[in-house]
Design a protein around this motif. Structure first.
Motif, PDB file in Angstrom:
ATOM      1  N   GLU A 226       0.699   8.281  18.562  1.00 44.73           N
ATOM      2  CA  GLU A 226       1.151   8.058  17.194  1.00 44.73           C
ATOM      3  C   GLU A 226      -0.002   7.774  16.234  1.00 44.73           C
ATOM      4  O   GLU A 226       0.098   8.049  15.040  1.00 44.73           O
ATOM      5  CB  GLU A 226       2.154   6.903  17.158  1.00 44.73           C
ATOM      6  CG  GLU A 226       3.490   7.204  17.829  1.00 44.73           C
ATOM      7  CD  GLU A 226       4.296   8.262  17.076  1.00 44.73           C
ATOM      8  OE1 GLU A 226       3.962   8.569  15.921  1.00 44.73           O
ATOM      9  OE2 GLU A 226       5.258   8.792  17.662  1.00 44.73           O
TER      10      GLU A 226
ATOM     11  N   ARG B 248       6.541  14.172  10.353  1.00 41.35           N
ATOM     12  CA  ARG B 248       6.961  12.788  10.085  1.00 41.35           C
ATOM     13  C   ARG B 248       5.755  11.926   9.713  1.00 41.35           C
ATOM     14  O   ARG B 248       5.837  11.073   8.824  1.00 41.35           O
ATOM     15  CB  ARG B 248       7.677  12.204  11.304  1.00 41.35           C
ATOM     16  CG  ARG B 248       9.075  12.747  11.522  1.00 41.35           C
ATOM     17  CD  ARG B 248       9.874  11.858  12.440  1.00 41.35           C
ATOM     18  NE  ARG B 248       9.268  11.785  13.763  1.00 41.35           N
ATOM     19  CZ  ARG B 248       9.552  12.622  14.769  1.00 41.35           C
ATOM     20  NH1 ARG B 248      10.410  13.608  14.575  1.00 41.35           N
ATOM     21  NH2 ARG B 248       8.979  12.487  15.945  1.00 41.35           N
ATOM     22  N   ARG B 249       4.641  12.156  10.406  1.00 44.28           N
ATOM     23  CA  ARG B 249       3.425  11.409  10.088  1.00 44.28           C
ATOM     24  C   ARG B 249       2.960  11.719   8.668  1.00 44.28           C
ATOM     25  O   ARG B 249       2.549  10.840   7.913  1.00 44.28           O
ATOM     26  CB  ARG B 249       2.336  11.765  11.100  1.00 44.28           C
ATOM     27  CG  ARG B 249       1.160  10.794  11.092  1.00 44.28           C
ATOM     28  CD  ARG B 249      -0.064  11.385  11.788  1.00 44.28           C
ATOM     29  NE  ARG B 249       0.220  11.951  13.081  1.00 44.28           N
ATOM     30  CZ  ARG B 249       0.231  11.271  14.233  1.00 44.28           C
ATOM     31  NH1 ARG B 249      -0.004   9.981  14.241  1.00 44.28           N
ATOM     32  NH2 ARG B 249       0.462  11.894  15.379  1.00 44.28           N
TER      33      ARG B 249
ATOM     34  N   LYS C  79       4.763  12.639   6.075  1.00 44.97           N
ATOM     35  CA  LYS C  79       5.628  11.963   5.102  1.00 44.97           C
ATOM     36  C   LYS C  79       5.280  10.475   5.007  1.00 44.97           C
ATOM     37  O   LYS C  79       5.277   9.906   3.909  1.00 44.97           O
ATOM     38  CB  LYS C  79       7.090  12.144   5.496  1.00 44.97           C
ATOM     39  CG  LYS C  79       7.605  13.570   5.364  1.00 44.97           C
ATOM     40  CD  LYS C  79       9.054  13.659   5.837  1.00 44.97           C
ATOM     41  CE  LYS C  79       9.606  15.059   5.680  1.00 44.97           C
ATOM     42  NZ  LYS C  79      11.004  15.175   6.153  1.00 44.97           N
ATOM     43  N   ARG C  80       4.986   9.871   6.156  1.00 43.94           N
ATOM     44  CA  ARG C  80       4.625   8.454   6.140  1.00 43.94           C
ATOM     45  C   ARG C  80       3.313   8.246   5.388  1.00 43.94           C
ATOM     46  O   ARG C  80       3.190   7.313   4.592  1.00 43.94           O
ATOM     47  CB  ARG C  80       4.507   7.935   7.575  1.00 43.94           C
ATOM     48  CG  ARG C  80       4.274   6.425   7.657  1.00 43.94           C
ATOM     49  CD  ARG C  80       4.367   5.922   9.068  1.00 43.94           C
ATOM     50  NE  ARG C  80       3.223   6.305   9.886  1.00 43.94           N
ATOM     51  CZ  ARG C  80       3.272   7.163  10.895  1.00 43.94           C
ATOM     52  NH1 ARG C  80       4.414   7.754  11.206  1.00 43.94           N
ATOM     53  NH2 ARG C  80       2.196   7.455  11.589  1.00 43.94           N
ATOM     54  N   TYR C  81       2.332   9.123   5.635  1.00 45.76           N
ATOM     55  CA  TYR C  81       1.059   9.024   4.921  1.00 45.76           C
ATOM     56  C   TYR C  81       1.279   9.122   3.412  1.00 45.76           C
ATOM     57  O   TYR C  81       0.708   8.364   2.624  1.00 45.76           O
ATOM     58  CB  TYR C  81       0.117  10.153   5.350  1.00 45.76           C
ATOM     59  CG  TYR C  81      -0.424  10.074   6.757  1.00 45.76           C
ATOM     60  CD1 TYR C  81      -0.193   8.978   7.572  1.00 45.76           C
ATOM     61  CD2 TYR C  81      -1.185  11.124   7.269  1.00 45.76           C
ATOM     62  CE1 TYR C  81      -0.690   8.929   8.862  1.00 45.76           C
ATOM     63  CE2 TYR C  81      -1.699  11.077   8.559  1.00 45.76           C
ATOM     64  CZ  TYR C  81      -1.446   9.985   9.351  1.00 45.76           C
ATOM     65  OH  TYR C  81      -1.945   9.944  10.624  1.00 45.76           O
TER      66      TYR C  81
ATOM     67  N   ARG D 272       3.832   8.440   1.671  1.00 43.32           N
ATOM     68  CA  ARG D 272       4.499   7.263   1.097  1.00 43.32           C
ATOM     69  C   ARG D 272       3.556   6.062   1.026  1.00 43.32           C
ATOM     70  O   ARG D 272       3.757   5.158   0.226  1.00 43.32           O
ATOM     71  CB  ARG D 272       5.740   6.910   1.921  1.00 43.32           C
ATOM     72  CG  ARG D 272       6.870   7.928   1.784  1.00 43.32           C
ATOM     73  CD  ARG D 272       8.142   7.451   2.474  1.00 43.32           C
ATOM     74  NE  ARG D 272       9.249   8.376   2.236  1.00 43.32           N
ATOM     75  CZ  ARG D 272       9.620   9.328   3.089  1.00 43.32           C
ATOM     76  NH1 ARG D 272       8.970   9.491   4.235  1.00 43.32           N
ATOM     77  NH2 ARG D 272      10.629  10.135   2.804  1.00 43.32           N
ATOM     78  N   GLU D 273       2.515   6.052   1.878  1.00 36.99           N
ATOM     79  CA  GLU D 273       1.580   4.938   1.899  1.00 36.99           C
ATOM     80  C   GLU D 273       0.387   5.155   0.973  1.00 36.99           C
ATOM     81  O   GLU D 273      -0.201   4.185   0.475  1.00 36.99           O
ATOM     82  CB  GLU D 273       1.059   4.709   3.326  1.00 36.99           C
ATOM     83  CG  GLU D 273       2.115   4.245   4.307  1.00 36.99           C
ATOM     84  CD  GLU D 273       1.567   4.125   5.723  1.00 36.99           C
ATOM     85  OE1 GLU D 273       0.343   4.315   5.906  1.00 36.99           O
ATOM     86  OE2 GLU D 273       2.358   3.843   6.647  1.00 36.99           O
TER      87      GLU D 273
ATOM     88  N   ARG E  33       2.511   6.578  -5.801  1.00 37.12           N
ATOM     89  CA  ARG E  33       2.302   7.066  -4.450  1.00 37.12           C
ATOM     90  C   ARG E  33       2.141   8.588  -4.471  1.00 37.12           C
ATOM     91  O   ARG E  33       2.675   9.259  -5.362  1.00 37.12           O
ATOM     92  CB  ARG E  33       3.482   6.708  -3.550  1.00 37.12           C
ATOM     93  CG  ARG E  33       3.831   5.226  -3.493  1.00 37.12           C
ATOM     94  CD  ARG E  33       5.069   5.025  -2.635  1.00 37.12           C
ATOM     95  NE  ARG E  33       6.198   5.847  -3.084  1.00 37.12           N
ATOM     96  CZ  ARG E  33       7.311   6.050  -2.389  1.00 37.12           C
ATOM     97  NH1 ARG E  33       7.438   5.499  -1.196  1.00 37.12           N
ATOM     98  NH2 ARG E  33       8.292   6.791  -2.862  1.00 37.12           N
TER      99      ARG E  33
ATOM    100  N   GLN F 292      -2.224  16.732   5.469  1.00 34.30           N
ATOM    101  CA  GLN F 292      -2.590  15.358   5.813  1.00 34.30           C
ATOM    102  C   GLN F 292      -3.966  15.007   5.248  1.00 34.30           C
ATOM    103  O   GLN F 292      -4.188  13.897   4.747  1.00 34.30           O
ATOM    104  CB  GLN F 292      -2.582  15.167   7.333  1.00 34.30           C
ATOM    105  CG  GLN F 292      -1.195  15.138   7.949  1.00 34.30           C
ATOM    106  CD  GLN F 292      -1.234  15.019   9.456  1.00 34.30           C
ATOM    107  OE1 GLN F 292      -2.284  15.134  10.081  1.00 34.30           O
ATOM    108  NE2 GLN F 292      -0.084  14.795  10.071  1.00 34.30           N
TER     109      GLN F 292
ATOM    110  N   TRP G  72      -5.312   5.506   9.072  1.00 33.13           N
ATOM    111  CA  TRP G  72      -5.079   6.832   9.629  1.00 33.13           C
ATOM    112  C   TRP G  72      -5.998   7.891   9.042  1.00 33.13           C
ATOM    113  O   TRP G  72      -5.933   9.057   9.418  1.00 33.13           O
ATOM    114  CB  TRP G  72      -3.625   7.255   9.399  1.00 33.13           C
ATOM    115  CG  TRP G  72      -3.091   6.992   8.020  1.00 33.13           C
ATOM    116  CD1 TRP G  72      -2.318   5.939   7.640  1.00 33.13           C
ATOM    117  CD2 TRP G  72      -3.287   7.785   6.841  1.00 33.13           C
ATOM    118  NE1 TRP G  72      -2.018   6.020   6.303  1.00 33.13           N
ATOM    119  CE2 TRP G  72      -2.600   7.140   5.779  1.00 33.13           C
ATOM    120  CE3 TRP G  72      -3.979   8.951   6.561  1.00 33.13           C
ATOM    121  CZ2 TRP G  72      -2.579   7.640   4.484  1.00 33.13           C
ATOM    122  CZ3 TRP G  72      -3.968   9.452   5.273  1.00 33.13           C
ATOM    123  CH2 TRP G  72      -3.271   8.804   4.245  1.00 33.13           C
TER     124      TRP G  72
END
Length: 397
Positions: free
Chosen positions: A33, A259-260, A262-264, A266-267, A275, A333, A362
């Motif tokens: 992950e 999924r990773r 999308k998380r990036y 949002r962060e 954002r 990414q 990340w």
């Protein structure tokens, strides 16, 4: 064709999800992950956990100790396990050489090698490409000369993934020079501990050591390690490559990395107090990739539903689209990470390392992933070669 899952398919999906939640070791999941490096122990440990459940050979028929799953179940298994943070099953043994042995090897060779693959008692690697013989594989020059009850092998293979871990290598060698180039190629199974075998690391752009060059200097290989008939391995090689190309699509990896991403997004800050995910242009890019991934999944499910055990030219379509989508996700990414990803050092993505770079944790792994994904359009046969196969075998049909 109705591609909706049946109640049995849904139940199987939930069974796989539950097993992964309960049995995937937390340290392995954490490495996957966070895009940290995995070692041999990580791959072997997870494979043996699956084997204990009876899932160590998802694509094998029951008569050889496999699951006997349908092609659709195998796709579901890949999507759910890898998408949930599990490592992929190393394909060289279970998904590549095993189908060749089942189809072309003697009963004695099958009994000797097949049972040791799903248990990971033997770790396999692939000896196909050579310097000057990659996409043009038929021009390979590694030579095997029969001498009594042995072949004497001399030559070099390159891009031998995980050769540093491997117990055995399945190797294409030249045993004859008459007729077409393809007519003189044979397949040997070579013990990597044999005298004369040398493995030298090749460092990739991300600083990793997954691939190697492997040298053979007067290596003695018993004649009993010849797969099938001498000079007939071009046929065997094409069977193996079909399975490899389907696996390169990496549908499970795609969903995990999406999924990773999308998380990036949002962060990550956009530099204007918001954002990255709030930018409609970024959401459009993510949506486009997600639609392409859904389309690829439908294609893979259709191919799986029609499969009779041997991938056809459709494997080339799946390979092209899967490799391109993985590269697109890695590139996006990097775009989300922005300047935090550029000051990259390979040791920052070692298992216990912490990146000293200012910014999100990340960022450095995102850069490494971007570099590593460049290779996807090359290995397993370049995407240009795959387009040629599609033109000859599908568009002209």
């Amino acid at each position: 064709m109705d591609l909706r899952f049946t109640a049995a398919d849904d139940a199987f999906r939930e069974e796989v999800r539950a097993f992964v939640r309960e049995h995937l070791p937390a340290d392995i999941r954490a490495k996957v992950e966070s895009q940290r490096r995995l070692g041999k122990d990580d791959f072997v440990r997870w494979h043996r956990i699956l084997h204990a459940r009876g899932w160590g050979a998802p694509s094998w028929p029951k008569e050889y100790g496999g699951t006997g799953w349908s092609a659709l179940q195998r796709v579901i298994f890949e999507i759910e396990t890898i998408g949930a943070g599990a490592p992929r099953l190393i394909p060289f043994g279970v998904s590549m050489i095993a189908p060749v042995l089942m189809k072309f090897a003697s009963k004695e060779m099958q009994a000797r090698f097949l049972p040791r693959i799903p248990t990971m008692d033997d770790f396999w690697c692939q000896g196909y490409s050579e310097p000057g013989a990659g996409s043009d594989l038929a021009s390979l020059r590694t030579k095997a000369v029969r001498k009594g009850d042995c072949y004497i092998v001399n030559g070099q293979k390159t891009w031998t993934t995980y050769a540093q871990y491997a117990d055995w290598i399945f190797c294409l060698v030249r045993t004859g020079s008459d007729g077409k180039q393809q007519d003189g190629i044979s397949m040997l199974l070579i013990d990597m501990k044999s005298p004369g075998v040398t493995v030298r690391p090749i460092k990739t752009l991300d600083g990793g050591h997954d691939v190697n060059e492997t040298w053979f200097e007067d290596v003695e290989v018993p004649v009993e390690n010849l797969v099938g008939e001498e000079g007939r391995a071009w046929t065997y090689a094409k069977v193996l490559l079909g399975h490899e190309r389907t696996g390169i699509a990496g549908i499970g990896q795609c969903y995990r990395e999406l999924r990773r991403l999308k998380r990036y997004a949002r962060e990550a800050a956009d530099g204007h107090g918001g954002r990255m995910f709030d930018d409609v242009r970024m959401r459009d890019k993510i949506a486009r990739i997600e639609m392409e991934l859904m389309s690829l999944e439908m294609l893979l499910l259709r191919v799986a539903a029609q499969s009779k055990g041997q991938p056809g030219p459709e494997a080339s379509v799946v390979k092209i689209r899967g490799s391109e989508i993985q590269q697109d996700i890695a590139m996006l990414q990097m775009e989300v990470a922005g300047p935090h990803a550029w000051p990259f050092e390979p040791e920052w993505i070692e298992p216990d390392a912490a990146s000293p770079v200012e910014g999100p944790s990340w960022a450095a792994p995102a850069c490494a992933s971007y570099f590593d994904m460049r290779k996807l359009s090359i290995y397993g046969g370049t995407n240009e070669v795959q387009r040629g196969i599609i033109a000859r075998m599908m568009m002209q049909a």
